[in-house]
Design a protein around this motif. Structure first.
Motif, PDB file in Angstrom:
ATOM      1  N   LEU A   1      40.118  -0.073   7.461  1.00  0.00           N
ATOM      2  CA  LEU A   1      40.777   0.784   8.443  1.00  0.00           C
ATOM      3  C   LEU A   1      41.601   1.867   7.759  1.00  0.00           C
ATOM      4  O   LEU A   1      41.551   3.041   8.155  1.00  0.00           O
ATOM      5  CB  LEU A   1      41.667  -0.066   9.350  1.00  0.00           C
ATOM      6  N   LYS A   2      42.337   1.502   6.741  1.00  0.00           N
ATOM      7  CA  LYS A   2      43.154   2.474   6.022  1.00  0.00           C
ATOM      8  C   LYS A   2      42.297   3.534   5.348  1.00  0.00           C
ATOM      9  O   LYS A   2      42.595   4.737   5.407  1.00  0.00           O
ATOM     10  CB  LYS A   2      44.011   1.745   4.989  1.00  0.00           C
ATOM     11  N   ALA A   3      41.227   3.090   4.701  1.00  0.00           N
ATOM     12  CA  ALA A   3      40.351   4.024   3.993  1.00  0.00           C
ATOM     13  C   ALA A   3      39.664   4.992   4.942  1.00  0.00           C
ATOM     14  O   ALA A   3      39.379   6.141   4.576  1.00  0.00           O
ATOM     15  CB  ALA A   3      39.307   3.245   3.197  1.00  0.00           C
TER      16      ALA A   3
ATOM     17  N   GLN B   1      39.780   4.778  -4.997  1.00  0.00           N
ATOM     18  CA  GLN B   1      39.122   6.056  -4.777  1.00  0.00           C
ATOM     19  C   GLN B   1      37.610   5.888  -4.659  1.00  0.00           C
ATOM     20  O   GLN B   1      36.954   6.611  -3.899  1.00  0.00           O
ATOM     21  CB  GLN B   1      39.457   7.018  -5.916  1.00  0.00           C
ATOM     22  N   ALA B   2      37.075   4.939  -5.397  1.00  0.00           N
ATOM     23  CA  ALA B   2      35.633   4.703  -5.332  1.00  0.00           C
ATOM     24  C   ALA B   2      35.227   4.235  -3.940  1.00  0.00           C
ATOM     25  O   ALA B   2      34.167   4.632  -3.424  1.00  0.00           O
ATOM     26  CB  ALA B   2      35.223   3.662  -6.373  1.00  0.00           C
TER      27      ALA B   2
ATOM     28  N   LEU C   1      33.019   8.213   2.341  1.00  0.00           N
ATOM     29  CA  LEU C   1      32.823   9.642   2.614  1.00  0.00           C
ATOM     30  C   LEU C   1      31.374  10.062   2.387  1.00  0.00           C
ATOM     31  O   LEU C   1      30.868  10.955   3.070  1.00  0.00           O
ATOM     32  CB  LEU C   1      33.754  10.477   1.732  1.00  0.00           C
ATOM     33  N   SER C   2      30.706   9.432   1.429  1.00  0.00           N
ATOM     34  CA  SER C   2      29.298   9.788   1.185  1.00  0.00           C
ATOM     35  C   SER C   2      28.439   9.483   2.401  1.00  0.00           C
ATOM     36  O   SER C   2      27.428  10.152   2.645  1.00  0.00           O
ATOM     37  CB  SER C   2      28.768   9.038  -0.041  1.00  0.00           C
ATOM     38  N   TYR C   3      28.831   8.454   3.157  1.00  0.00           N
ATOM     39  CA  TYR C   3      28.129   8.158   4.406  1.00  0.00           C
ATOM     40  C   TYR C   3      28.631   9.040   5.544  1.00  0.00           C
ATOM     41  O   TYR C   3      27.860   9.518   6.376  1.00  0.00           O
ATOM     42  CB  TYR C   3      28.312   6.685   4.770  1.00  0.00           C
ATOM     43  N   GLY C   4      29.949   9.270   5.571  1.00  0.00           N
ATOM     44  CA  GLY C   4      30.533   9.962   6.710  1.00  0.00           C
ATOM     45  C   GLY C   4      30.433  11.472   6.676  1.00  0.00           C
ATOM     46  O   GLY C   4      30.311  12.101   7.726  1.00  0.00           O
TER      47      GLY C   4
END
Length: 485
Positions: A75-77, A205-206, A212-215
């Motif tokens: 959730l945080k990420a 970060q990973a 993010l790569s999916y989103g």
């Protein structure tokens, strides 16, 4: 997911739609059409902000929920990057508050801008908190979080209807904000045990880059979909009048039965599909569900056509065209819902860019047709452009899924939805000349659809009956012959 959970989730959209059928006429009667049009601009601006600033991480949260061990960290990420970006953009746009207000609402009023920002922040936070309830199958809490704000909005509008109060746009915008704020408070309370651990959760970060790569591709797909959804409103605001925008806005609101179906189905569908994938379920069952969804889409579309005349009795006289426009407007949620079934292969294979290109193709069609039709035909041109664009959207997503995942039967899908769009446009164009004839046509289509999809109706009935029995609910058994000795 059992039938009680499904019913709990369905209660919210159904009750919200029922309250919406009360709210929309109240707004139409109390406020000037220009203010109704301005409220539409607030709503599409908020929806754009939520789509843009969540960075596609709301979809990533759903996608990874069953595969992450620490859900507080998930959730945080997913929440933090988009919220930080939202606050940054708000700070950057501060010097341009009057310009933004003038562009959106036709009035240089800083107050309109700040209320809009407050609406956006409340909606953004509520979006992620709602996902917690959804993924935990807390259907009743989720539904009540949708229903209570509508009741609050209706009560506020009832108070504004009294002659002692002003009835300007600022009151309407504040009423909308209060309803969103109440959503936020309810979600915050219902999910307090889940979001509190997220503050202390550790996120690398990973992990954020992986999400993010999916989103990120979904950001562009989301913006493109917002453009597809908002093109008609923006075109009417730029190329026509606020009064025409008001007629369009009310027409879209009256197509709420399609939105109910879309909300219930999409809320249940995506998590269920990814759960199937995670557990290795045979995905050929999607073909059957697509045909059943097509049957429901057709039935809802036809029922909307049969009962569209009801709008005349609950709206002011200046909205007489709504009963014709709403048949094209209902195509948007229904075709989107159907495409969620047929494009499932895009999500399964993680080919997110295909969602973007499918949406962009439909957006180009919508923009081109809106620029062509809106200046001369106003709201009528906008709803025609929107209906054709969503037909393109449905076909493009379906074909993309079949290409990257596996082929499945599509001819029946295309023929039926193209016929529904064509009949809706014909009703809009020729209905005012011969309304009785088109009422008869829509009524005659109902038994045809019931017969044509008889296999799908029987299959859905058997599935429902089986689900009810598995829950231990009393079911009337078919009585056999009474044999007595």
């Amino acid at each position: 997911m059992n039938i009680k959970t499904v019913m709990a989730f369905a209660f919210g959209p159904i009750a919200t739609a029922g309250l919406g059928l009360l709210t929309v006429p109240v707004i139409a009667w109390i406020f000037h059409p220009a203010d109704v049009g301005r409220l539409n601009m607030v709503q599409i601006s908020v929806s754009f902000g939520v789509l843009l600033f969540n960075l596609g991480l709301d979809r990533a949260y759903i996608r990874e929920y069953h595969e992450w061990g620490d859900r507080g960290a998930l959730l945080k990420a997913c929440f933090a990057p988009g919220f930080a970006l939202l606050l940054l953009v708000v700070a950057i746009t501060l010097p341009y508050d009057r310009r933004i207000s003038m562009w959106l609402f036709g009035v240089e009023n800083v107050g309109y801008y700040w209320i809009l920002v407050a609406c956006l922040i409340a909606s953004f936070v509520s979006r992620f908190l709602s996902l917690i309830l959804r993924m935990q199958d807390r259907g009743l809490a989720f539904s009540m979080s949708q229903v209570l704000p509508k009741i609050i909005l209706l009560l506020i509008l009832g108070g504004l209807a009294l002659s002692a109060f002003s009835r300007s746009f600022v009151e309407l915008e504040v009423a909308y904000f209060v309803s969103l704020l109440s959503v936020l408070f309810i979600y915050t309370w219902n999910t307090r045990r889940e979001w509190n651990p997220a503050f202390a959760a550790g996120v690398s970060q990973a992990q954020v880059r992986g999400l993010l790569s999916y989103g990120v591709p979904l950001i562009f797909a989301g913006i493109a979909y917002w453009g597809l959804d908002a093109t008609s409103s923006v075109a009417l605001r730029s190329l026509s009048t606020l009064s025409e925008l008001a007629v369009y806005s009310v027409s879209v609101s009256f197509a709420g039965v399609g939105v109910v179906f879309q909300t219930i189905f999409t809320m249940l569908w995506a998590p269920l599909v990814y759960k199937w994938v995670a557990h290795g379920v045979d995905m050929r069952r999607v073909d059957l569900i697509a045909q059943q969804a097509l049957a429901v889409v057709c039935a809802l579309w036809i029922l909307c056509g049969v009962f569209s005349w009801v709008a005349d009795f609950i709206l002011p006289a200046r909205y007489l065209q709504v009963k014709y426009f709403m048949l094209c407007c209902i195509g948007q949620p229904l075709l989107y819902t159907l495409s969620e079934v047929t494009c499932v292969g895009i999500g399964i294979t993680r080919k997110s860019m295909l969602s973007l290109w499918s949406t962009v193709a439909a957006l180009i069609v919508n923009v081109a047709m809106s620029v062509w039709l809106v200046p001369g035909h106003g709201a009528a041109g906008a709803v025609i452009a929107n209906a054709v664009a969503f037909l393109v959207f449905f076909v493009a997503r379906t074909e993309a899924s079949a290409y990257v995942w596996r082929p499945f039967p599509r001819a029946r899908l295309y023929v039926v939805v193209a016929a529904a769009v064509g009949l809706s446009i014909a009703t809009l164009i020729f209905g005012p000349v011969s309304p009785v004839h088109f009422n008869v046509v829509w009524l005659a289509m109902l038994p045809i659809v019931l017969w044509h999809f008889r296999t799908e109706w029987l299959g859905m009935y058997r599935s429902l009956r089986s689900a009810v029995r598995s829950e231990g609910w009393p079911v009337l058994a078919r009585r056999g012959p009474d044999v007595r000795s």
